[in-house]
Design an enzyme around this catalytic site. Sequence first.
Site, PDB file in Angstrom:
ATOM      1  N   CYS A  78      31.510  40.632  38.943  1.00 10.75           N
ATOM      2  CA  CYS A  78      30.465  40.293  39.891  1.00 10.75           C
ATOM      3  C   CYS A  78      29.833  41.093  40.905  1.00 10.75           C
ATOM      4  CB  CYS A  78      30.466  38.640  40.134  1.00 10.75           C
ATOM      5  SG  CYS A  78      28.984  37.718  40.656  1.00 10.75           S
ATOM      6  N   HIS A 158      32.745  35.576  35.926  1.00 16.88           N
ATOM      7  CA  HIS A 158      34.289  35.542  36.757  1.00 16.88           C
ATOM      8  C   HIS A 158      35.201  35.037  35.732  1.00 16.88           C
ATOM      9  CE1 HIS A 158      32.798  36.364  40.841  1.00 16.88           C
ATOM     10  NE2 HIS A 158      31.870  35.664  40.476  1.00 16.88           N
ATOM     11  N   GLU A 160      38.280  34.756  36.327  1.00 18.25           N
ATOM     12  CA  GLU A 160      39.449  34.471  36.976  1.00 18.25           C
ATOM     13  C   GLU A 160      38.858  33.050  37.501  1.00 18.25           C
ATOM     14  OE1 GLU A 160      37.259  36.363  38.061  1.00 18.25           O
ATOM     15  OE2 GLU A 160      36.493  36.004  39.979  1.00 18.25           O
TER      16      GLU A 160
END
Length: 172
Positions: A78, A158, A160
């Site tokens: 990002c 994302h 994560e």
Amino acid sequence: MIGVLALQGGFKEHEDILDELQFPHRRVRSLDDVEGLTGLVIPGGESTVMKMFMELYGLDEWLVERASDENFKIYGTCAGMILLADLRILDAVVKRNAYGRQLDSFLAEMPLGDLNVRGHFIRAPKIETLGAKAESLIDHDGVPVFVRQGNIWASSFHPELAGDSQIHATIF
Ligand code: GLN
């Protein structure tokens, strides 16, 4: 030893993923932290703020220099993708916040070879032009959202934040 750029933004979630994979990592906040690193994760956050701190601490020049080492792996998510494009490390034209506002955030599941990866798009950048040196690994709605240029990887989304460690496992 993988560095996690920890100037601002969502570095903690990347650390959690690297812990889960049992990949050794270290926070990078200044040039004192970069000795012996084999790669760097650049988290999401606010690219303008991260860029300001990188310039202040000389980490921008360091990263540009490291990016030319094909053994040094860099992954930006990002805002991290925006930084890589800004520093001309990633050959791409990227439009910030092109997926709309915070309220327009969404979670997507996307095929990557045999894998199915999940990622959140949060005020995500959109790749408008991808340079010839780079390839798209995942397209979403016809737009490249996970790309690779040799030792450089970047995603608009994302993984994560979705608790998905597959991309980190593949890269590092
Ligand atoms: N909108 C942010 C920027 O332009 C990126 C958002 C994110 O990293 N989730 O820097």
